[in-house]
Every structure is written in structure tokens, then in C-alpha cells.
Design a protein around this motif. Structure first.
Motif, PDB file in Angstrom:
ATOM      1  N   ARG A  76      73.152  21.930  27.675  1.00  0.00           N
ATOM      2  CA  ARG A  76      71.721  21.688  27.786  1.00  0.00           C
ATOM      3  C   ARG A  76      71.382  20.398  27.042  1.00  0.00           C
ATOM      4  O   ARG A  76      71.772  20.211  25.894  1.00  0.00           O
ATOM      5  CB  ARG A  76      70.940  22.874  27.212  1.00  0.00           C
ATOM      6  N   PRO A  91      65.545  21.501  20.691  1.00  0.00           N
ATOM      7  CA  PRO A  91      66.513  22.070  21.642  1.00  0.00           C
ATOM      8  C   PRO A  91      65.867  22.987  22.667  1.00  0.00           C
ATOM      9  O   PRO A  91      66.420  23.197  23.759  1.00  0.00           O
ATOM     10  CB  PRO A  91      67.479  22.860  20.758  1.00  0.00           C
ATOM     11  N   TYR A 147      65.680  21.283  25.835  1.00  0.00           N
ATOM     12  CA  TYR A 147      66.882  20.849  26.560  1.00  0.00           C
ATOM     13  C   TYR A 147      66.983  21.656  27.870  1.00  0.00           C
ATOM     14  O   TYR A 147      66.411  22.733  27.997  1.00  0.00           O
ATOM     15  CB  TYR A 147      68.154  21.112  25.755  1.00  0.00           C
ATOM     16  N   GLU A 200      68.937  30.157  24.289  1.00  0.00           N
ATOM     17  CA  GLU A 200      68.817  28.708  24.173  1.00  0.00           C
ATOM     18  C   GLU A 200      68.967  28.254  22.729  1.00  0.00           C
ATOM     19  O   GLU A 200      68.261  27.363  22.233  1.00  0.00           O
ATOM     20  CB  GLU A 200      67.518  28.209  24.827  1.00  0.00           C
ATOM     21  N   VAL A 234      71.513  26.788  19.482  1.00  0.00           N
ATOM     22  CA  VAL A 234      72.490  25.700  19.378  1.00  0.00           C
ATOM     23  C   VAL A 234      73.679  26.048  18.470  1.00  0.00           C
ATOM     24  O   VAL A 234      74.614  25.276  18.357  1.00  0.00           O
ATOM     25  CB  VAL A 234      71.838  24.377  18.894  1.00  0.00           C
TER      26      VAL A 234
END
Ligand code: CUK
Ligand code: CUA
Length: 629
Positions: free
Chosen positions: A200, A213, A216, A261, A263
């Protein structure tokens, strides 16, 4: 500032609540993480000590191919971080050829002649790639032997190999994605090559949103197999992973992880489920047609996220179907009825009823079965007689099971499992003959094992993989491991086609390049000054001489050297090496190649032929004389 890594995925996963009856992650999580971290084996007593290996069944046909005889099947192996495709004969497992794709390879002159160097340069000018999923072109649901495509996970590219010449002939750096992992050819006719953008990234990734993020995006791409242009992309939630298509040209079904989602590993594994994405291809085409997209870097991007207006109502363009956490692969079975989603962290395979996708994404309607196959299921293959074979990364086994029995059985039942065989060790992809077609051939299965451990003579700390050949017959016989083959790092997947489906050329057809390059006979051999400091040298080659016994250029010249191999017979290849100029061409009979280079150092350079082409091969030379300016 660097971000410290303070999360502890193993502990967090181990602490997950284990109460979801149909999401069989119990026990698998700790084992999976340990196994994925490389220490496979007996963490949960699943070291593969419980089942048969090798029945010694006398009905097993010979996998050794006698001298002078041919294999029955072509196998095309992805070469992983080597960037190449390998051609392997089945059942002998002999490596027949290596086809450079994202790498350069002097023995085939790939990346050295102007044409291939330009292709690599235009596709990003990277020196390597990481190819995982080779796929073959289809017509009417069968391999037509024309092309192979493969992804580059490292740089978000897709390349095409022309199977007339077994040579990479096109490559595209897919816009807006950083990494293409899953790659699939549309079936029954290859109208698209689909690529899963795994990582992403901000959209576009130009410096915006770097610290958010949540903004992303992972994109699903549809590439035109002829032009290699990206026709459209679909934005989704989560990270896309692997993709396969149905057999009717409607659905592309992708596995996906990190619905959170996040990281970091712990952020990516917080929830207890992820969502397979089923892309309704005609519905997406309609959205593009209707202008329901935004365009970035020249590509229409359709919004396929959950909240998109295109996903509300009865016919969303992307169906989100819940599965246990972090599945690995999706494979569609030969009759096109089910997609098989291997659990990885869950010891199950989730079977999706493809027809049911038309009207629902409710797992109660769509999930047709969920057999418990063992620890670390990654990939599933088929024999065409109703059996599925799933690789078990952590258990180091291949599990054979009955597809319809798994539909009948309760979720989590082991009843459909028929047999397991130990493999050595830690298998990723597993492929049976023509298993990705509507009519698999059974007989042989290859398990691409990530670790060889002690199976071969030690060769230092970077070990080969171990590709094992397993006899499966038509599913009516016990599985038997019959051969080990060390593999250079790192094959991920392979695909097989019966030899009769391909028709490779034995020599070049000069008409195939007549528009781009001149065929240079002995009479055409000449040198032409094209500018103050540029010169064309055109010459023939044959046993055992080049068209010029010598030629003279000036210091500082840019030389474009064009060489034709005028031989008409197969096997007689000539190489053109120019010492100290980094020039090497490999020219097959009737082929013509060009190399452009600059001559900076006055002197004499012996051009020589690199392919041992005749008894006078060593004498096959020419002199390049560079005069001081
Ligand atoms: S693959 Cu790309 S991580 Cu299992 Cu299809 Cu190896
Ligand atoms: Cu031509 Cu050696």
C-alpha cells in the motif's frame, strides 16, 4: 527518525482469543509465526512424522527420461530474485533453458543488445526483479503456447515471454503500484493479465501522505496482453496478495491481508479476519465505460473500496468475503466451481462457491467448505479427478483431500483428508500437471520446497531450494516422492504445458524482425560513417568467420555494430565479444542483433565468437582497430 521495532508479533498472536469456531487459528498462530520466521518443525508436534512417505508402489511410472528422449511436459519455473524464468522438462526435472526476464544474462546476450537493453531501460532501468507467478496464454480455456507472463514483485512490473523464441519480448512498469505480487491470465481467453499491487502506497506516490498510512492504497491492475498497457486499476481496502481467475472470464479472485491497514506486524494481525476480493470484471469495465473513475498517471482508477458508491447495492464491483486472518493463495479449481483460499495462519482451506458470488458476499452463502488440512497451508493444486493437494508450510507436507467431501463435511473437519506425504522441507507452491486448466492431467506433482536443509552436499550458507517430484497418478494411488532437485534461489511457482501445445522455432524467421533490423549477408557487410563521431558497422557471421576480418574506427566514435548469423541450420549460434568494451551478442541462426558502444581507447581489439560453433571456433575472429583521434 527511524521507527524502533518494539512490537512482538509472536506473543501478540499467541494471546489472541481463540474462540471463533469456524476460524481455526487455534494453535496455528504461534506455530505459523515461528515457521514463517524460518524455524519449521516440531513446535506443535506437527513435524511431519505421522504419515507415509513413498509407498514404493510398482505402478509408479519411471520419471527418468532415457538419453536422447524427450520429456512429456514443459515446466516454466519462476526464478524469484534471480529475475529469470527456467524451463524444466517433466518428469525428468532437467533444466532445459533459462530465460532472462528482469535480469541481464550474458550467455543469451540479454540486456547487452540494443533492443533488450532498451526494453529493460524503458521499464525502469532496474538490474533485477523478483518473479513469482508465471502464467500461460489461453484460447478456449486451453494453453495456446503463444506467451507467458510473469510479475516482478520488487518493482511492480509485468513481463511477457514469447514462446516461439523463448525470449522476453515486452515489459511494462505498471503505473501507480510499487509491487506486483499475484499475477493471473484471464480464462478461458486471455483478454487481460491481472496484477495485484501488494504494497500500500500513497496515490500517487510523490511525497504526499507519507505519514498517513491510512491513506495508502493497494491497486488491482488489468493489463492488455498485446499492448502491455494498463487499461484500468481498482482501488481496494487492505493489501492484495495473490490472484486467480474463474473459467468464464467474469471473476478475478484475490487473496488479501492487513484489512487493519497497519504498518507493523502486530498492527496487521490485530483482527481475526481478512477479506478475499472478488473483482466483477464486466461490472468494472462498465464503470470505466461510464466514466466512474479518476485518472492518475494516465490510468483510470475505479474506487473498489468498501465505502465506494460502486460497492453499494446489489451488484458491487468488488465483493469482500471474510476469511480467517492472513490467508496466502487463491487457486480456482479445474471445473471453475470453487476458489480455494489457503489459510496460512489458519490450518484450513476456505472454499468459495464461485456461482454464489453472483448474488452474495455473505460467507453463509459463499463459503462452500472449510476442511482442516494441517499447519501452514499455502497453495492448492488439482488432479482433475476431484482431488485437491495443499502444501503445508509448517508441517512440511502435501495433503491430498476430496473436494466434494469437503463440501459435505463440517467446517474444520479433517474427514476429507485422504493422505499426507512428507516433503523436504517447507513447501510453498505445489503444482500438478496442467492443474490450472479445465482439464488437469494428474500423474506428477511438483512441490517447491523452500528449504533443502541436509538433502544435498553442503555448498555454503546460502542453500538451494529443493524441488521434489511426487507421483500422484490419477489420484487413485498413494503419493510417492520420487526425486529431489536442488533449485537456485528462489522459485515460487511453476506452470506446466504438454509439449504438443508449444511450437518453438528452431531458427529465427527474419520476417519477424524485418521492420526493425536489416539482415546482413556477406555481400551486405559494410561500414558507414553516419556522423562526425558515429559509425555503423554491419557484418555477417558464419562458421568460421565474421564478414569483416578487420575494421577501423576513430577514438571517441559511437559504434553501432549490427551482426547477422546467416547460418540456416539449428544449433549453430555465434557470439560476438569485444574485449574491454562490455559488448556481447548471442546470435541464433538467421537472427540479427545490434550493440551500440563508444570506443574511448585507441588500440587493437580482437572480436571473437563466444559460442563453440565449429572446429575453427577459436579462429573465428575479427579485429576492431581504434585509431587515435
Ligand atoms: S508466492 Cu509470492 S511469496 Cu506463495 Cu505465490 Cu512465494
Ligand atoms: Cu562462431 Cu564460435
Amino acid at each position: 527518525e527511524p521507527t524502533p521495532r518494539d512490537d512482538s508479533p509472536t506473543l501478540e498472536l499467541a494471546g489472541l482469543e481463540l474462540n471463533r469456531r469456524d476460524f481455526m487459528k487455534a494453535g496455528a498462530a504461534t506455530g505459523a509465526m515461528a515457521g514463517l520466521a524460518g524455524c519449521s518443525g516440531n513446535i506443535l508436534g506437527g513435524g511431519g512424522d505421522s504419515t507415509t512417505s513413498g509407498s514404493g508402489d510398482s505402478s509408479t511410472p519411471d520419471h527418468k527420461v532415457p538419453p536422447g528422449e524427450h520429456d512429456e511436459y514443459y515446466g516454466f519455473w519462476s526464478g524469484g530474485q534471480s529475475g529469470e524464468i527456467r524451463v524444466v522438462g517433466i518428469p525428468s526435472m532437467r533444466v532445459l533453458m533459462r530465460i532472462p526476464v528482469f535480469n541481464t544474462e550474458a550467455s543469451r546476450g540479454y540486456g547487452y543488445d540494443d533492443e533488450t537493453a532498451e526494453m529493460l531501460e524503458e521499464a525502469g532501468d532496474y538490474t533485477w526483479g523478483d518473479n513469482h507467478h508465471p502464467v500461460l496464454s489461453e484460447t478456449d480455456g486451453d494453453y495456446d503456447g503463444e506467451y507467458l507472463w510473469v510479475n516482478d514483485k520488487a518493482n511492480g512490473r509485468i513481463a511477457r515471454v514469447n514462446l516461439k523464441y523463448f525470449e522476453t519480448d515486452a515489459m511494462t512498469d505498471v503505473p501507480n503500484v510499487q509491487s506486483i505480487h499475484g499475477c493471473a491470465a484471464q480464462s478461458p481467453d486471455t483478454g487481460y493479465i491481472f496484477g495485484n499491487g501488494e504494497f500500500r502506497v500513497p496515490l500517487p506516490n510523490d511525497g504526499r501522505d507519507v505519514n498517513t498510512p491510512e491513506n495508502y492504497t493497494s491497486l488491482f491492475s488489468a493489463v492488455n496482453p498485446q499492448t502491455m498497457e494498463t487499461e484500468w486499476q481498482v482501488e481496494v481496502d487492505g493489501n492484495l496478495d495473490i490472484v486467480d481467475t474463474d473459467k468464464d472470464g467474469r471473476w478475478a479472485i484475490a487473496s488479501s491481508y492487513n484489512d487493519e491497514e497497519g504498518v507493523t506486524v502486530s498492527e496487521m494481525t490485530k483482527d481475526d479476519r481478512d477479506y478475499v476480493k472478488a473483482f466483477d470484471v464486466p461490472a468494472i469495465e462498465e464503470a470505466v465505460e461510464a466514466g466512474d473513475y479518476r485518472e492518475i498517471n494516465g490510468v483510470p482508477i475505479v474506487d473498489g473500496t468498501r465505502d465506494s458508491s460502486l460497492n453499494q447495492g446489489d451488484s458491487p464491483i468488488v465483493r469482500y468475503i471474510p476469511t480467517p486472518k492472513s490467508p496466502h493463495c487463491v487457486e480456482v479449481g479445474p471445473n471453475g466451481k470453487y476458489a480455494f483460499v489457503a489459510g496460512k495462519l489458519s490450518p484450513t482451506v476456505t472454499m468459495l462457491d464461485i456461482e454464489a458470488l453472483d448474488s452474495s458476499s455473505d460467507p453463509d452463502d459463499v463459503v462452500a467448505g472449510r476442511p482442516k488440512v494441517g499447519l501452514g497451508p499455502l497453495h492448492t493444486t488439482f488432479d482433475g479427478n476431484g482431488h485437491a493437494y495443499t502444501s503445508l508450510y509448517i508441517d512440511s507436507q502435501a495433503a491430498k483431500w476430496d473436494i466434494e467431501a469437503a463440501v459435505e463435511a463440517e467446517a474444520g473437519s479433517e474427514d476429507p483428508i485422504m493422505e499426507k506425504v512428507d516433503v523436504h522441507y517447507n513447501p510453498g507452491h505445489i503444482q500438478a500437471l496442467e492443474a490450472m486448466t479445465t482439464d488437469p492431467d494428474g500423474e506428477w506433482l511438483v512441490s517447491l520446497n523452500k528449504l533443502s536443509k541436509d538433502r544435498f552436499l553442503p555448498v555454503g550458507p546460502i542453500h538451494p531450494d529443493n524441488d521434489q517430484l511426487i507421483h500422484i497418478g490419477q489420484g487413485d494411488t498413494e503419493m510417492e516422492v520420487v526425486a529431489d532437485h536442488p533449485a537456485y534461489p528462489e522459485p515460487h511457482d511453476c506452470v506446466f504445458a504438454h509439449k504438443d501445445k508449444l511450437d518453438p522455432a528452431a531458427t529465427w524467421d527474419k520476417e519477424d524482425y524485418a521492420d526493425e533490423k536489416e539482415f546482413i549477408t556477406q555481400d551486405d557487410t559494410r561500414i558507414e560513417r553516419t556522423g562526425d563521431s558515429s559509425v555503423d558497422v554491419k557484418m555477417s557471421s558464419m562458421r568460421s568467420e565474421f564478414g569483416f576480418k578487420d575494421f577501423t574506427v576513430q577514438e571517441g566514435d559511437e559504434v553501432t555494430l549490427t551482426v547477422t548469423n546467416i547460418e540456416g541450420v539449428r544449433d549453430v549460434i555465434h557470439g560476438v565479444a569485444i574485449p574491454e568494451h562490455d559488448v556481447h551478442l548471442a546470435i541464433a541462426p538467421q537472427d540479427t542483433r545490434e550493440a551500440t558502444f563508444t570506443v574511448d581507447s585507441p588500440g587493437v581489439y580482437w572480436i571473437y565468437c563466444t559460442y563453440f560453433c565449429s572446429a575453427l571456433h577459436l579462429e573465428m575472429r575479427s579485429r576492431m582497430i581504434v585509431e587515435p583521434s
